[in-house]
Design a protein around this motif. Structure first.
Motif, short mmCIF file in Angstrom:
data_model
loop_
_atom_site.label_atom_id
_atom_site.label_comp_id
_atom_site.label_asym_id
_atom_site.label_seq_id
_atom_site.Cartn_x
_atom_site.Cartn_y
_atom_site.Cartn_z
N UNK A 2 129.58 48.74 -61.67
CA UNK A 2 130.08 47.92 -60.57
C UNK A 2 130.88 48.77 -59.59
N UNK A 3 130.92 48.33 -58.37
CA UNK A 3 131.81 48.90 -57.37
C UNK A 3 133.18 48.29 -57.63
N UNK A 4 134.22 49.11 -57.58
CA UNK A 4 135.57 48.55 -57.77
C UNK A 4 136.44 48.92 -56.58
N UNK A 5 137.42 48.05 -56.35
CA UNK A 5 138.39 48.25 -55.30
C UNK A 5 139.75 47.97 -55.93
N UNK A 6 140.65 48.96 -55.88
CA UNK A 6 141.95 48.82 -56.55
C UNK A 6 143.07 48.93 -55.53
N UNK A 10 145.91 46.41 -59.24
CA UNK A 10 144.96 45.32 -59.47
C UNK A 10 143.58 45.77 -59.02
N UNK A 11 142.59 45.59 -59.88
CA UNK A 11 141.23 46.03 -59.59
C UNK A 11 140.31 44.83 -59.40
N UNK A 12 139.57 44.86 -58.30
CA UNK A 12 138.55 43.85 -58.02
C UNK A 12 137.20 44.47 -58.36
N UNK A 13 136.43 43.80 -59.22
CA UNK A 13 135.10 44.26 -59.60
C UNK A 13 134.08 43.58 -58.69
N UNK A 14 133.34 44.41 -57.98
CA UNK A 14 132.40 43.93 -56.97
C UNK A 14 131.00 44.36 -57.41
N UNK A 15 130.03 43.60 -57.03
CA UNK A 15 128.64 43.91 -57.38
C UNK A 15 128.26 45.32 -56.95
N UNK A 16 127.44 45.99 -57.75
CA UNK A 16 126.93 47.30 -57.37
C UNK A 16 125.71 47.18 -56.45
N UNK A 17 125.39 45.98 -56.03
CA UNK A 17 124.22 45.76 -55.17
C UNK A 17 124.55 45.70 -53.68
N UNK A 18 125.74 46.14 -53.30
CA UNK A 18 126.06 46.22 -51.88
C UNK A 18 125.39 47.46 -51.29
N UNK A 19 124.90 47.31 -50.08
CA UNK A 19 124.25 48.43 -49.39
C UNK A 19 125.28 49.18 -48.55
N UNK A 20 125.32 50.51 -48.72
CA UNK A 20 126.19 51.37 -47.93
C UNK A 20 125.42 51.71 -46.66
N UNK A 21 125.61 50.92 -45.62
CA UNK A 21 124.74 50.97 -44.45
C UNK A 21 124.94 52.18 -43.56
N UNK A 22 126.11 52.81 -43.59
CA UNK A 22 126.36 53.96 -42.72
C UNK A 22 126.58 55.26 -43.51
N UNK A 23 126.01 55.30 -44.70
CA UNK A 23 126.21 56.47 -45.57
C UNK A 23 125.82 57.78 -44.89
N UNK A 66 132.44 35.43 -55.74
CA UNK A 66 133.02 34.09 -55.81
C UNK A 66 134.04 33.89 -54.69
N UNK A 67 134.25 32.65 -54.32
CA UNK A 67 135.26 32.34 -53.30
C UNK A 67 136.64 32.80 -53.75
N UNK A 68 136.93 32.69 -55.04
CA UNK A 68 138.24 33.13 -55.55
C UNK A 68 138.44 34.62 -55.30
N UNK A 69 137.41 35.44 -55.54
CA UNK A 69 137.52 36.87 -55.28
C UNK A 69 137.61 37.12 -53.78
N UNK A 70 136.85 36.37 -52.98
CA UNK A 70 136.93 36.51 -51.52
C UNK A 70 138.34 36.21 -51.02
N UNK A 71 139.00 35.22 -51.61
CA UNK A 71 140.38 34.91 -51.22
C UNK A 71 141.31 36.09 -51.47
N UNK A 72 141.15 36.74 -52.61
CA UNK A 72 141.96 37.92 -52.94
C UNK A 72 141.69 39.05 -51.95
N UNK A 123 129.75 30.75 -53.93
CA UNK A 123 129.31 32.13 -53.77
C UNK A 123 129.15 32.51 -52.31
N UNK A 124 129.49 33.78 -52.02
CA UNK A 124 129.47 34.31 -50.67
C UNK A 124 128.82 35.69 -50.64
N UNK A 125 128.23 36.04 -49.50
CA UNK A 125 127.73 37.40 -49.26
C UNK A 125 128.80 38.16 -48.49
N UNK A 126 129.29 39.27 -49.04
CA UNK A 126 130.41 39.99 -48.41
C UNK A 126 129.96 41.12 -47.48
#
Length: 133
Positions: A2-6, A10-23, A66-72, A123-126
């Motif tokens: 998973x992609x994580x953001x800390x 506090x660490x948020x676990x995010x899907x590893x399916x996000x596309x890095x569009x400007x890599x 999830x909306x809960x994670x989006x709120x964070x 559920x949301x697309x981030x």
């Protein structure tokens, strides 16, 4: 993996399916050109110390949050100048939200929502916009 953001322990676990569009859209080389008073071309070249954009976009069902994670994440994005540790593809990047490009974090619901139907499980697309510091 998973992609994580800390932030602040506090660490948020995010899907590893996000596309890095400007890599591959950024170069660490900066260059400026100008002409001297004699007409000669002057070229100044340097290596950027920071500033790489990292844009992560959810494009399919595996990227839903999830909306809960989006709120964070929205709350974190509202804190001016915070630095976060982003783990992406096994590498760690120190980043800030890129507010110069609009919102540093945005999320779109995957379904049209009625006002009374909003729950933390929706559920949301981030979309994340970061700058490496």
């Amino acid at each position: 993996m998973a992609i994580t953001l800390t932030y602040n322990g506090t660490t948020a676990h995010i899907s590893d399916r996000l596309q890095w569009t400007d890599e591959y859209a950024w170069s660490p080389v900066d260059q400026a050109t100008a002409y001297s008073t004699t007409g000669a071309l002057l070229v100044d070249v340097a290596v950027k110390q920071a500033g790489r954009p990292i844009t992560l976009v959810g494009t399919d069902t595996a990227a839903w949050l999830s909306r809960a994670l989006c709120d964070t994440l929205r709350a974190w994005a509202a804190l001016p100048g915070i630095e976060l540790d982003l783990v992406l593809r096994g590498d760690t990047y120190r980043v800030v939200f890129d507010h110069a490009q609009g919102s540093g974090f945005a999320a779109q619901p995957i379904h049209k929502l009625e006002d009374g139907a909003i729950t933390p499980e929706l559920l949301y697309l981030p979309t994340f916009k970061f700058i490496e510091v």
